[in-house]
Design a protein around this motif. Structure first.
Motif, short mmCIF file in Angstrom:
data_model
loop_
_atom_site.label_atom_id
_atom_site.label_comp_id
_atom_site.label_asym_id
_atom_site.label_seq_id
_atom_site.Cartn_x
_atom_site.Cartn_y
_atom_site.Cartn_z
N PHE A 73 -50.02 24.35 38.94
CA PHE A 73 -49.84 23.70 39.81
C PHE A 73 -49.99 23.43 40.81
O PHE A 73 -49.27 25.23 41.14
CB PHE A 73 -48.24 23.03 39.02
N GLY A 74 -49.98 23.17 41.70
CA GLY A 74 -50.05 23.38 43.56
C GLY A 74 -51.09 24.31 43.64
O GLY A 74 -52.08 24.27 43.07
N ARG A 75 -51.45 24.35 45.24
CA ARG A 75 -52.15 24.86 45.37
C ARG A 75 -51.14 25.70 46.57
O ARG A 75 -50.18 26.50 47.45
CB ARG A 75 -53.06 24.21 46.14
N MET A 76 -52.29 26.51 47.31
CA MET A 76 -52.16 28.19 49.00
C MET A 76 -52.84 27.43 49.31
O MET A 76 -54.40 27.28 49.01
CB MET A 76 -51.45 29.28 48.35
N TYR A 77 -52.52 27.91 50.65
CA TYR A 77 -53.38 27.09 51.53
C TYR A 77 -52.64 28.12 52.93
O TYR A 77 -51.33 27.85 53.03
CB TYR A 77 -53.54 25.59 51.80
N PHE A 78 -53.33 27.86 54.01
CA PHE A 78 -53.36 28.64 55.44
C PHE A 78 -53.09 26.91 56.01
O PHE A 78 -54.16 26.50 56.86
CB PHE A 78 -54.38 29.31 55.82
N ASP A 79 -52.50 27.49 57.31
CA ASP A 79 -51.70 26.46 57.64
C ASP A 79 -52.17 26.80 59.10
O ASP A 79 -51.75 26.44 60.55
CB ASP A 79 -50.23 25.86 58.14
N GLY A 80 -52.64 28.23 59.83
CA GLY A 80 -53.08 28.23 60.91
C GLY A 80 -52.38 29.54 61.55
O GLY A 80 -52.61 30.29 62.25
N ASP A 81 -51.09 29.27 60.26
CA ASP A 81 -49.98 31.02 61.13
C ASP A 81 -49.76 31.16 59.69
O ASP A 81 -49.55 32.51 59.54
CB ASP A 81 -49.08 30.19 61.78
N THR A 82 -49.48 30.30 59.18
CA THR A 82 -48.78 30.53 57.58
C THR A 82 -49.10 30.10 56.03
O THR A 82 -49.81 29.31 56.36
CB THR A 82 -47.60 29.90 57.75
N ILE A 83 -49.10 31.14 55.08
CA ILE A 83 -49.53 30.33 54.29
C ILE A 83 -47.99 30.56 53.12
O ILE A 83 -47.71 30.36 53.09
CB ILE A 83 -50.07 31.91 53.22
N VAL A 84 -49.09 28.97 52.95
CA VAL A 84 -47.95 27.30 52.02
C VAL A 84 -48.59 27.48 50.67
O VAL A 84 -49.38 27.47 50.97
CB VAL A 84 -47.82 26.74 53.41
N PHE A 85 -47.10 27.41 49.67
CA PHE A 85 -48.09 27.03 48.55
C PHE A 85 -47.01 26.00 48.24
O PHE A 85 -45.98 25.55 48.92
CB PHE A 85 -46.78 27.59 47.90
#
Length: 178
Positions: free
Chosen positions: A114-126
């Motif tokens: 469930f969910g995903r991780m992504y890079f927002d330009g500075d931070t990895i977010v779940f």
């Protein structure tokens, strides 16, 4: 449960004895309209932290709810005027975009159910979204605990491989973009 301050709430369900909840407590369900749903989220965080709803940190501009759970920094937000909730755990900050970062994110996302991780330009977010019409108070608390678990399981490995700063090690006063 305890609050770390009037601004930040620490959810630690290990101290809750769910057997002592009344049947009414276990059946508390999220409302399906956005305004009442925001109130449900705040009330549930307050319930889990054993604080008043007024002590839960809510951004007045976008109604995002900020939580600290076992050191993890988590944001809950109702998506627009819908009955859907978006939860984000901020994992590792101060990263540079690179092919290695994207390759690691692809590998980590393969592990997630469930969910995903992504890079927002500075931070990895779940990030994980869910429909509130199926959400109970206990399920929301479990979801927040799950996001904290993702942070604690994955963040040290990400930092070891890519560098950066664990968001949970940053000062709580730092601005969080949602």
């Amino acid at each position: 449960m305890q609050a770390t301050s009037a601004d930040t709430c620490l959810i630690d369900t290990k101290g809750i004895d769910n057997d002592q909840d009344t049947e009414k407590d276990k059946d508390v369900k999220a409302p399906v309209d956005a305004e009442r749903l925001r109130g449900f989220l705040v009330d549930t965080v307050a319930y889990a932290c054993d604080i008043t709803s007024d002590e839960v940190e809510v951004d007045p501009e976008d109604n995002a709810i900020y939580i600290e759970n076992e050191g993890s920094r988590i944001v809950l937000k109702v998506i627009g005027d819908s009955s859907n909730v978006l939860m984000k755990a901020l994992l590792v900050a101060d990263l540079e975009e690179s092919p290695e970062l994207h390759k690691l994110l692809n590998l980590l996302n393969e592990d997630l159910v469930f969910g995903r991780m992504y890079f927002d330009g500075d931070t990895i977010v779940f990030e994980m979204g869910f429909m509130a019409c199926w959400l109970s108070r206990d399920q929301l608390i479990d979801a927040v605990d799950g996001a904290a678990g993702i942070d604690q399981d994955y963040s040290p490995r990400i930092k070891e491989r890519l560098g950066g700063t664990l968001v949970r090690d940053e000062q709580p006063e730092d601005e969080i973009d949602v």
